[in-house]
Design a protein around this motif. Structure first.
Motif, PDB file in Angstrom:
ATOM      1  N   GLU A   1       0.831  -1.207   0.000  1.00  0.00           N
ATOM      2  CA  GLU A   1       0.000   0.000   0.000  1.00  0.00           C
ATOM      3  C   GLU A   1       0.862   1.252   0.000  1.00  0.00           C
ATOM      4  O   GLU A   1       0.594   2.205  -0.749  1.00  0.00           O
ATOM      5  N   GLU A   2       1.906   1.270   0.825  1.00  0.00           N
ATOM      6  CA  GLU A   2       2.802   2.423   0.852  1.00  0.00           C
ATOM      7  C   GLU A   2       3.511   2.596  -0.482  1.00  0.00           C
ATOM      8  O   GLU A   2       3.697   3.722  -0.961  1.00  0.00           O
ATOM      9  N   ARG A   3       3.942   1.474  -1.074  1.00  0.00           N
ATOM     10  CA  ARG A   3       4.623   1.555  -2.374  1.00  0.00           C
ATOM     11  C   ARG A   3       3.696   2.132  -3.436  1.00  0.00           C
ATOM     12  O   ARG A   3       4.082   3.010  -4.214  1.00  0.00           O
ATOM     13  N   LYS A   4       2.452   1.651  -3.481  1.00  0.00           N
ATOM     14  CA  LYS A   4       1.506   2.135  -4.489  1.00  0.00           C
ATOM     15  C   LYS A   4       1.166   3.603  -4.271  1.00  0.00           C
ATOM     16  O   LYS A   4       0.991   4.359  -5.238  1.00  0.00           O
ATOM     17  N   ASN A   5       1.059   4.023  -3.025  1.00  0.00           N
ATOM     18  CA  ASN A   5       0.789   5.437  -2.746  1.00  0.00           C
ATOM     19  C   ASN A   5       1.924   6.318  -3.250  1.00  0.00           C
ATOM     20  O   ASN A   5       1.689   7.405  -3.808  1.00  0.00           O
ATOM     21  N   ALA A   6       3.173   5.865  -3.045  1.00  0.00           N
ATOM     22  CA  ALA A   6       4.318   6.643  -3.529  1.00  0.00           C
ATOM     23  C   ALA A   6       4.321   6.713  -5.060  1.00  0.00           C
ATOM     24  O   ALA A   6       4.562   7.777  -5.642  1.00  0.00           O
ATOM     25  N   LEU A   7       4.029   5.586  -5.709  1.00  0.00           N
ATOM     26  CA  LEU A   7       3.989   5.571  -7.180  1.00  0.00           C
ATOM     27  C   LEU A   7       2.830   6.411  -7.712  1.00  0.00           C
ATOM     28  O   LEU A   7       2.925   6.999  -8.792  1.00  0.00           O
ATOM     29  N   SER A   8       1.744   6.465  -6.957  1.00  0.00           N
ATOM     30  CA  SER A   8       0.614   7.304  -7.354  1.00  0.00           C
ATOM     31  C   SER A   8       1.023   8.775  -7.388  1.00  0.00           C
ATOM     32  O   SER A   8       0.665   9.517  -8.316  1.00  0.00           O
ATOM     33  N   LYS A   9       1.801   9.204  -6.404  1.00  0.00           N
ATOM     34  CA  LYS A   9       2.276  10.592  -6.380  1.00  0.00           C
ATOM     35  C   LYS A   9       3.197  10.878  -7.560  1.00  0.00           C
ATOM     36  O   LYS A   9       3.148  11.971  -8.145  1.00  0.00           O
ATOM     37  N   VAL A  10       4.018   9.901  -7.923  1.00  0.00           N
ATOM     38  CA  VAL A  10       4.909  10.072  -9.074  1.00  0.00           C
ATOM     39  C   VAL A  10       4.098  10.225 -10.348  1.00  0.00           C
ATOM     40  O   VAL A  10       4.365  11.121 -11.174  1.00  0.00           O
ATOM     41  N   GLN A  11       3.119   9.368 -10.540  1.00  0.00           N
ATOM     42  CA  GLN A  11       2.294   9.437 -11.751  1.00  0.00           C
ATOM     43  C   GLN A  11       1.565  10.767 -11.861  1.00  0.00           C
ATOM     44  O   GLN A  11       1.445  11.346 -12.949  1.00  0.00           O
ATOM     45  N   GLU A  12       1.076  11.267 -10.727  1.00  0.00           N
ATOM     46  CA  GLU A  12       0.404  12.562 -10.723  1.00  0.00           C
ATOM     47  C   GLU A  12       1.382  13.667 -11.114  1.00  0.00           C
ATOM     48  O   GLU A  12       1.063  14.547 -11.932  1.00  0.00           O
ATOM     49  N   GLY A  13       2.588  13.618 -10.558  1.00  0.00           N
ATOM     50  CA  GLY A  13       3.570  14.664 -10.825  1.00  0.00           C
ATOM     51  C   GLY A  13       4.046  14.699 -12.267  1.00  0.00           C
ATOM     52  O   GLY A  13       4.117  15.770 -12.877  1.00  0.00           O
ATOM     53  N   VAL A  14       4.363  13.539 -12.836  1.00  0.00           N
ATOM     54  CA  VAL A  14       4.905  13.532 -14.198  1.00  0.00           C
ATOM     55  C   VAL A  14       3.827  13.828 -15.232  1.00  0.00           C
ATOM     56  O   VAL A  14       4.124  14.376 -16.301  1.00  0.00           O
ATOM     57  N   GLN A  15       2.567  13.500 -14.932  1.00  0.00           N
ATOM     58  CA  GLN A  15       1.490  13.825 -15.858  1.00  0.00           C
ATOM     59  C   GLN A  15       1.211  15.320 -15.879  1.00  0.00           C
ATOM     60  O   GLN A  15       0.791  15.876 -16.902  1.00  0.00           O
ATOM     61  N   ASP A  16       1.483  15.985 -14.784  1.00  0.00           N
ATOM     62  CA  ASP A  16       1.295  17.439 -14.711  1.00  0.00           C
ATOM     63  C   ASP A  16       2.486  18.188 -15.298  1.00  0.00           C
ATOM     64  O   ASP A  16       2.325  19.156 -16.042  1.00  0.00           O
TER      65      ASP A  16
END
Length: 530
Positions: A475-490
């Motif tokens: 869960e922690e790993r997926k949350n961190a990757l979710s933040k990365v995906q949000e950042g690079v898409q922006d």
């Protein structure tokens, strides 16, 4: 890197992104490949199979190569500690040279038991010393390539028994087995005895060993009689040839000169589908066409201008005209939606020229703004140039589309010559996970050198990627990757336009052949129909 900080051709290779079909800059070596090797493979039989690849391969060093064709070949020659599935969904890695999954001693210490029935192609036994040697070789900063950053959390690897390796980590991680799937184990004895062991005479433990070959052109393999792994291999001999001309590959398949060919052009799929003697299939993988911005050159030093371009390019037209429908637009993120680690970002692009014009005005971009767009000359990339040029002109921009040799375009980009470049590639032949791709592209030298992106936003993304590696649970790993995906898409310093399917052709006389979504051809359980 050159003395002035720009990217040399060798530096490009060392960044680990430039073998076509790997995470590449679209066909780096196709421009310098020699003519298609002559000589037909002959009629297929139960002893021998011939394959034609679309791109050149370099030396067969599994610890440094970035060439997709080499990686596909090495999958037949070497084995990993853990093997990743070849088909989507890939699932978790399974033991290959390891006898079992790592045994946790404490959160930062693991023991790995090795199989005791494994021998190298020279007859010597595989031991823990060979595994330690390979991990240390990958981590050595003098070893070119990209793999060291993916094993950086391994503080120490040591032999604690003939068939036992103990790893001490800098911090706990849920990604240990995934990362160890990158370790194609080499023989310390063979490598120390001869440099040829990492070039054209490799000594692995896999189902095939090299008999002869010409670097970049042709390779002949023979089944290793003492192979003790779980893969079921039928053919005694495999011939691999390079044919950069797609028409030559298609002709080779039709005439029986090859039983498997890679990178069938989309225009040939319908005609091949009507041939009873062959099969053809376009398989979903992770091969991308992407737009890479120079984030230090105006107007793309402003993320609104970068976003405008992504709203302004008609990706549906690209899919239809260039790929004959055998691709998918990448509107909703840099990771495919069917990936288990995909998170839908708040920014979802679409083809909207009016919104693109509004963003350009907000970014202060004047009408008629000139910009140079480098595009690699590989046919399925260069053919998108007219669409992209027309789209940008309709936004009021004045683009100049500059085609160039695939090896030259990224090097020129590193020197700041272009406002942006259009490139191609994939990472799933290395490792098919979202975390791997995101770290590969948005961490370290790659974004700073190719996209000229070195901002607080990048450092935050790198911190989030480090958080994903050190996460204590899924869960922690997926949350961190979710933040990365949000950042690079922006921020989109580097944005996927479309995902191209991998198209493979094969002889219909083959039984159990199942094409891959990336470069390579599986031989497990494949045989000639009786």
């Amino acid at each position: 890197m050159a003395a002035d900080g720009t990217l040399t051709r060798r530096g490009v290779l060392q960044l680990g992104g430039l073998g076509l079909g790997a995470f590449t800059f679209g066909g780096l070596l196709s421009a310098c490949t020699s003519e298609t090797p002559e000589g037909a493979a002959g009629a297929i039989d139960s002893e021998r199979i011939s394959a034609m690849m679309s791109d050149q391969f370099d030396n067969l060093d599994p610890t440094s190569t970035v060439f997709a064709t080499t990686i596909a070949i090495n999958d037949l020659i070497y084995e990993s500690l853990y093997r990743t599935g070849q088909y989507r969904p890939v699932g978790d890695p399974t033991p290959e040279l390891a006898a079992s999954l790592p045994e946790e001693v404490d959160p930062t210490t693991y023991r790995i038991a090795l199989r005791e029935d494994v021998t190298f192609h020279d007859g010597s036994p595989l031991t823990a010393d060979d595994v330690v040697f390979t991990i240390e070789r990958i981590k050595d900063p003098n070893t070119p390539g990209f793999r060291s950053q993916f094993l950086s959390f391994i503080q120490e690897a040591r032999s604690t028994g003939t068939y036992e390796v103990t790893l001490r980590l800098q911090h706990p991680t849920t990604l240990l087995v995934q990362r160890l799937s990158l370790v194609k184990v080499m023989s310390r004895k063979a490598v120390n005895a001869s440099s040829d062991a990492v070039k054209m005479s490799p000594v692995g433990t896999g189902p095939y060993q090299v008999v002869s070959g010409v670097s970049g052109q042709q390779l002949n393999l023979r089944k290793y009689g003492k192979y003790s792994g779980q893969r079921h291999i039928e053919f005694q001999n495999v011939e691999i040839k390079v044919a950069t001309d797609s028409a030559a590959r298609v002709a080779g398949l039709k005439t029986g000169n090859a039983q498997v060919i890679q990178d069938v052009p989309g225009a040939s799929v319908d005609s091949l589908s009507e041939e009873s003697a062959v099969g053809v299939e376009a398989v979903k993988g992770d091969f991308r066409i992407f737009f890479c911005f120079n984030c230090k050159k105006a107007p793309f030093d402003n993320k609104l201008a970068r976003q405008a371009i992504l709203y302004g390019i008609d990706r549906d037209a690209i899919v239809k005209s260039t790929f004959f429908g055998l691709a998918e637009p990448a509107w909703a993120g840099q990771i495919q939606p069917d990936d288990p680690d995909y998170t839908r970002p708040s920014t979802v692009y679409r083809y909207d020229p009016q919104h693109a014009k509004s963003l350009l005005r907000q970014a202060g971009v004047a009408d008629g703004e000139p910009m140079s767009i480098g595009i690699v000359s590989t046919d399925y990339v260069a053919s998108q140039g007219p669409i992209i040029e027309e789209n940008l002109r309709s936004l009021g921009l004045n683009p100049s589309i500059v085609p160039g040799a695939p090896g030259a375009i990224p090097s020129r980009m590193s020197k700041g010559e272009f406002h942006a470049v259009v490139l191609a590639g994939a990472s799933d032949i290395f490792n098919p996970t979202a975390e791997f791709y995101l770290r590969y592209v948005y961490y370290g030298a790659f974004p700073r050198t190719v996209s000229h992106w070195d901002t607080e936003q990048l450092r935050q993304i790198e911190a989030d990627l480090d958080e994903a590696v050190a996460a204590g649970n899924e869960e922690e790993r997926k949350n961190a990757l979710s933040k990365v995906q949000e950042g690079v898409q922006d921020e989109v310093p580097f944005a996927t336009l479309v995902w191209k399917r991998q198209i493979t052709g094969w002889s219909s006389s083959l039984e159990n052949f199942r094409p891959l979504g990336h470069i390579g051809f599986p031989l497990d359980d494949v045989r000639v129909k009786s």
